[in-house]
Design a protein around this motif. Sequence first.
Motif, short mmCIF file in Angstrom:
data_model
loop_
_atom_site.label_atom_id
_atom_site.label_comp_id
_atom_site.label_asym_id
_atom_site.label_seq_id
_atom_site.Cartn_x
_atom_site.Cartn_y
_atom_site.Cartn_z
N LEU A 209 -19.59 41.49 -22.97
CA LEU A 209 -20.33 40.63 -22.02
C LEU A 209 -21.39 41.38 -21.21
O LEU A 209 -22.26 40.75 -20.61
CB LEU A 209 -19.35 39.95 -21.06
N ARG A 210 -21.29 42.70 -21.16
CA ARG A 210 -22.29 43.45 -20.40
C ARG A 210 -23.67 43.26 -21.02
O ARG A 210 -23.82 43.28 -22.22
CB ARG A 210 -21.94 44.94 -20.38
N LEU A 211 -24.67 43.07 -20.16
CA LEU A 211 -26.05 42.95 -20.65
C LEU A 211 -26.80 44.24 -20.30
O LEU A 211 -26.43 44.94 -19.36
CB LEU A 211 -26.74 41.77 -19.97
N ALA B 174 -32.05 34.02 -15.48
CA ALA B 174 -30.70 33.51 -15.78
C ALA B 174 -29.61 34.39 -15.18
O ALA B 174 -28.57 33.89 -14.74
CB ALA B 174 -30.50 33.41 -17.29
N VAL B 175 -29.86 35.69 -15.16
CA VAL B 175 -28.84 36.61 -14.62
C VAL B 175 -28.78 36.47 -13.09
O VAL B 175 -27.70 36.32 -12.51
CB VAL B 175 -29.15 38.06 -15.03
N HIS C 295 -30.87 31.65 -23.97
CA HIS C 295 -31.80 32.64 -23.41
C HIS C 295 -32.03 33.77 -24.40
O HIS C 295 -31.07 34.28 -24.99
CB HIS C 295 -31.22 33.24 -22.13
N PHE D 291 -16.87 37.71 -13.46
CA PHE D 291 -18.18 37.97 -12.89
C PHE D 291 -19.27 38.02 -13.97
O PHE D 291 -20.37 37.51 -13.79
CB PHE D 291 -18.14 39.30 -12.14
N LEU D 292 -18.94 38.61 -15.12
CA LEU D 292 -19.96 38.84 -16.16
C LEU D 292 -20.25 37.62 -17.03
O LEU D 292 -21.26 37.57 -17.71
CB LEU D 292 -19.55 40.01 -17.06
N SER E 131 -27.11 33.23 -12.10
CA SER E 131 -25.67 33.10 -12.37
C SER E 131 -24.83 34.00 -11.46
O SER E 131 -23.67 33.72 -11.22
CB SER E 131 -25.37 33.38 -13.84
N ARG E 132 -25.40 35.07 -10.93
CA ARG E 132 -24.61 36.00 -10.13
C ARG E 132 -24.68 35.73 -8.63
O ARG E 132 -23.80 36.15 -7.90
CB ARG E 132 -25.09 37.45 -10.33
N HIS F 186 -33.92 39.15 -15.31
CA HIS F 186 -33.98 37.82 -15.90
C HIS F 186 -33.54 36.77 -14.90
O HIS F 186 -32.52 36.95 -14.22
CB HIS F 186 -33.06 37.73 -17.12
N SER G 21 -29.07 40.67 -26.72
CA SER G 21 -28.06 41.66 -26.35
C SER G 21 -26.78 41.51 -27.16
O SER G 21 -26.02 42.45 -27.31
CB SER G 21 -27.77 41.58 -24.85
N ARG G 22 -26.51 40.33 -27.71
CA ARG G 22 -25.25 40.14 -28.43
C ARG G 22 -25.35 40.37 -29.93
O ARG G 22 -24.34 40.63 -30.57
CB ARG G 22 -24.73 38.71 -28.22
N LEU H 219 -25.57 43.63 -11.38
CA LEU H 219 -25.62 42.23 -11.80
C LEU H 219 -25.55 42.09 -13.32
O LEU H 219 -25.02 41.12 -13.85
CB LEU H 219 -26.89 41.54 -11.28
N TYR H 220 -26.06 43.08 -14.04
CA TYR H 220 -26.04 43.03 -15.50
C TYR H 220 -24.74 43.56 -16.10
O TYR H 220 -24.32 43.10 -17.16
CB TYR H 220 -27.22 43.83 -16.09
N LEU I 132 -21.62 34.24 -18.28
CA LEU I 132 -22.80 33.45 -17.92
C LEU I 132 -22.55 32.00 -18.29
O LEU I 132 -21.76 31.71 -19.19
CB LEU I 132 -24.02 33.96 -18.68
N ALA J 106 -17.79 34.93 -24.04
CA ALA J 106 -16.74 35.64 -24.80
C ALA J 106 -15.49 34.78 -24.98
O ALA J 106 -14.39 35.32 -25.12
CB ALA J 106 -16.38 36.99 -24.18
#
Lengths: 239, 239
Positions: free
Chosen positions: B46-48, B82-83, A80, A45-46, B86-87, B80, A86-87, B124-125, A48, A127
């Motif tokens: 992967l969590r934003l 993009a998020v 993006h 799910f996470l 994608s979800r 965002h 965030s990474r 979602l994030y 992208l 990831a």
Amino acid sequence: MYCQSCREEYGSEEAGTCKECYEEASETEEELHREIDHLKSLLCFLRLTPPPSPPPPHSGLLLLHSLADASASASPVPAHRAVLVSRSPVFKAMLDNEMEESRSGVIKIPDASTKVLRSFIDYLYTAETTLDEDIAPELLILAEKYQVNHLKVFCERYMTSKVNHENAIACYAFAHRHNAKQLLDAALSLIIENMATLREREEYKELVERDPRLVVELYEAYLCRQANLASTKDSNAKV
Amino acid sequence: MYCQSCREEYGSEEAGTCKECYEEASETEEELHREIDHLKSLLCFLRLTPPPSPPPPHSGLLLLHSLADASASASPVPAHRAVLVSRSPVFKAMLDNEMEESRSGVIKIPDASTKVLRSFIDYLYTAETTLDEDIAPELLILAEKYQVNHLKVFCERYMTSKVNHENAIACYAFAHRHNAKQLLDAALSLIIENMATLREREEYKELVERDPRLVVELYEAYLCRQANLASTKDSNAKV
């Protein structure tokens, strides 16, 4: 009596668990498998999807340019802002502080090829990425520079699995330069196993030329292990 | 002989596994725990972080407005593009196709409060959010509408864990409306356990008024289970 797992007969000397513990352990295993499935679905799910290259016009995406790629066909890798920030704490500082990159939307990456850059961005979005022996060290360097620790560990683990007698000295030097402790230990162990022939090897001679201090550390590590071994033997003898 | 797990003595009738299988199982368990740790670290990576509200100016973020919130203090929830894309396939269609939302950067959400909307965006994030008995059904509705299946399952699982004799009828009706099979089954089981007193309950009378077809389905399910039970008993008797 019969083993409930392999169904074969065994005697009291070969006894493992009682029935109750066996059943409990099976339940635990099932629970762990359920947790793994759950975590995998969260991961799925996470993840992208990295943006297409070239990106659509007016998408507001940042463009990462490889300065190492002289080929005209190499196109910049889009990403993006939210994902980069965030990474990686380095991208975060760069983009939050209205530095040139933030205004222009272009980030110049000096030392990585476009191929490595693409692999880097793939990892930031999903990831995961496919490694090989060429890409792993370059990607590790990029991960270190932009402080993407998770990716650095991923590359280091891959490289550690590929250490052999041939590349041990090169890996040792690389690991030292990039603070890769796990890789360093693996390479050192292999080198120490072959101390007798070490001095005849070409890579060794090159390393003495290029970075004699590193060679000194190698010998120190060797002596240290020998001393440890001796004291272990000693205390075993006393017992 | 002694169980290697609980250390207690047991006889041959209580035998579980032989030593070899016990050791193998312990290794498997360790491996599974390592895999779980690995998956958790991937998840963490992967969590934003959802954007702050209000968002910084010129950030290009989309704003989700709750039309259900009349209070002047409720501020829109930033996200965002993009998020969202994608979800949720619904957001994807909306934003990829240059519909009004894509041009204006504003998405109007008719039926959800700002609180629920914020919880939705959090999920979602990060693939996690805190649920309670008020928020879960509202969030499930939003997840269904925007086809965020993962979140729908998450809410449904929570609601299923909270079904009791008091709320079973309401849950049954809700589950039916929103295609929540697991919740429907759990509620149905509880209702069927108390068929004798069903007709006296206020919620039942209301449901007969509001949606008699649903009540018919309830009775049909009851009869079906009774028939199944009878045939199981019957075949057991024959054996």
